[in-house]
Write an enzyme that holds these catalytic residues in place. Structure first.
Site, PDB file in Angstrom:
ATOM      1  N   TYR A 273      20.298 106.136 -23.729  1.00  0.00           N
ATOM      2  CA  TYR A 273      21.166 105.024 -23.548  1.00  0.00           C
ATOM      3  C   TYR A 273      21.625 104.820 -25.253  1.00  0.00           C
ATOM      4  CZ  TYR A 273      17.425 101.084 -23.445  1.00  0.00           C
ATOM      5  OH  TYR A 273      16.488 100.644 -24.666  1.00  0.00           O
TER       6      TYR A 273
ATOM      7  N   CYS B 109      34.803  87.910 -33.804  1.00  0.00           N
ATOM      8  CA  CYS B 109      34.005  88.745 -34.215  1.00  0.00           C
ATOM      9  C   CYS B 109      34.212  88.342 -35.196  1.00  0.00           C
ATOM     10  CB  CYS B 109      33.860  89.648 -33.726  1.00  0.00           C
ATOM     11  SG  CYS B 109      33.630  90.128 -31.258  1.00  0.00           S
TER      12      CYS B 109
ATOM     13  N   ASP C 273      27.852  97.048 -35.906  1.00  0.00           N
ATOM     14  CA  ASP C 273      26.532  97.269 -35.515  1.00  0.00           C
ATOM     15  C   ASP C 273      27.733  98.568 -34.772  1.00  0.00           C
ATOM     16  OD1 ASP C 273      23.804  98.463 -35.880  1.00  0.00           O
ATOM     17  OD2 ASP C 273      23.633  97.264 -33.901  1.00  0.00           O
TER      18      ASP C 273
ATOM     19  N   CYS D 280      33.034  91.356 -16.850  1.00  0.00           N
ATOM     20  CA  CYS D 280      33.725  90.177 -16.227  1.00  0.00           C
ATOM     21  C   CYS D 280      33.062  89.510 -15.001  1.00  0.00           C
ATOM     22  CB  CYS D 280      35.350  89.204 -16.145  1.00  0.00           C
ATOM     23  SG  CYS D 280      36.184  88.604 -15.880  1.00  0.00           S
TER      24      CYS D 280
END
Length: 409
Positions: free
Chosen positions: A30, A283, A299, A372
């Site tokens: 992953y 952000c 990242d 969400c």
């Protein structure tokens, strides 16, 4: 009217270092960073030179406005650089510190740890982050080396060495489609290790093959044909996972075991900046620098479209305060769909990570976060307890008093 948000750069400039880029001795299925090496196929040796290291440290320290400065070493696998590289980094930090307090943290998969590394970390006060996905069955499902061999046994040996030498460490655990169904076994594993600082990170990735051989989809791309990676956690199960661990944590672990997401949620509940960027209102505060000096917005945004420049041609300050990076930061709120802006829990999640916003709302607006459903379930469940802990904090009492009323609210 767009919401006015405090600049993400009201805090210190923060840029993570990738001293070996995406190079790693493991090949976790992953991993979102392993394929980033394909951005640099023209370069054979993906390691940071001492010249670049010095340039970064000098500039990074000169860009700071706070007395305390944090250096974060990230991978790939950081321990694929020798101890001599990090000793050089410490020397350069002191050379350019000008009286500032410098802290170092390093993320590792733990398989290369030995006594020498642990002694070095202890002597130099490194905080070590260990990637471990719970008990062996869960961990080895996806965290294997390039030969397909499991890594759990080596990771556990590394953790025991850290404990033996008294090195401060915390755990970064990925929650995926496999381990999400076993929250208590997952949580109790870390308690058995007496690992008191734990970060649970839900894995969400989308697959769409590109001409350069990469598979992962660039954040923000809306396309119904893009497939969700099979290891991604289901949103509803993510909510169940958090609720189950939260209930267990409330029984006797508040103030003893620190779960980053719970701490960040409480911070938002009382109006403080959370300790993780995913739940922050903006952000753009945390950039990342590759082994060759390329700097990216985040990242999780190491794509050509989010490259801010290179440290050899632009300063860190220029890149991190650039119009594109400032827009990247404010877009976290500005590009939220109206459904999110009207949500009662907006203050708690702030739309979570923008990379996960690839769903459409009920009225067809793009930008709904895939997770969400899960977060809303967790916030609804945790709300009475968060309200209680908030009142305790405001009254200058310990939030851990919530354990006295667990199950009653």
């Amino acid at each position: 009217m767009e919401k006015q948000i405090i600049s993400p750069f009201a805090r210190s400039v923060y840029v993570m270092l990738k001293p070996v880029g995406s190079v790693c001795n493991l090949a976790c299925e992953y991993c979102y960073y392993l394929e980033k090496g394909k951005l640099y196929t023209q370069v054979k040796n993906h390691i940071m030179t001492n010249e670049l290291l010095e340039r970064f440290i000098r500039e990074y320290l000169s860009s700071q406005t706070m007395q305390q400065v944090l250096f974060t070493w990230h991978g790939g696998e950081t321990l694929m650089r020798p101890i001599s590289f990090y000793k050089k980094a410490l020397e350069l930090q002191q050379k350019y510190a000008q009286g500032r307090q410098i802290d170092n943290c390093i993320q590792t998969n733990g398989t290369l740890l030995n006594d020498e590394w642990c002694l070095f970390f202890k002597e130099n006060n490194f905080l070590v982050g260990i990637s471990v996905d719970g008990p062996q069955e869960f961990h080895d499902e996806y965290r294997r080396n390039r030969q397909g061999l499991p890594s759990f046994v080596k990771v556990m040996k590394g953790i025991q060495l850290l404990k033996k030498h008294g090195v401060e460490y915390n755990a970064m655990a990925v929650v995926n489609d496999y381990n999400v169904d076993h929250p208590l076994a997952f949580y109790n594993f870390f308690k058995e290790l007496e690992c008191r600082y734990i970060q649970f990170t839900p894995i969400v990735e989308r697959i769409s093959p590109h001409n350069d051989g990469t598979l992962l989809t660039m954040p923000g791309k809306q396309d119904a044909n893009i497939k969700l990676a099979p290891f991604s956690v289901e949103a509803g199960k993510w909510g169940n996972f958090l609720c189950a661990i939260f209930n267990e944590w409330l029984k006797k672990d508040v103030g003893t075991y620190y779960i980053q997401l719970f701490d960040a949620t409480l911070a938002n509940w009382v109006g403080e900046l959370p300790g993780i960027c995913t739940l922050a209102p903006t952000c753009g505060h945390a950039g990342v620098m590759e082994f060759n000096g390329d700097v990216y917005s985040c990242d999780h945004y190491v794509f050509p479209e989010y490259k801010l420049g290179n440290i050899y041609t632009k300063t860190i300050t220029e890149m991190m305060y650039s119009p594109s990076q400032m827009a990247f930061g404010s877009d976290k709120y500005n590009k939220l769909p109206s459904q999110c802006k009207a949500c009662e829990f907006l203050f708690a999640c702030n739309g979570e990570c923008p990379k996960n916003r690839f769903l459409y709302t009920a009225n067809g607006e793009p930008g709904l976060n895939y997770l969400c459903k899960g977060y809303k379930k967790f916030f609804t469940h945790a709300a009475p307890y968060m309200d209680f802990m908030k009142k305790e904090l405001l009254a200058k009492r310990a939030p851990a008093n919530v354990m006295n009323v667990a199950g009653q609210l």
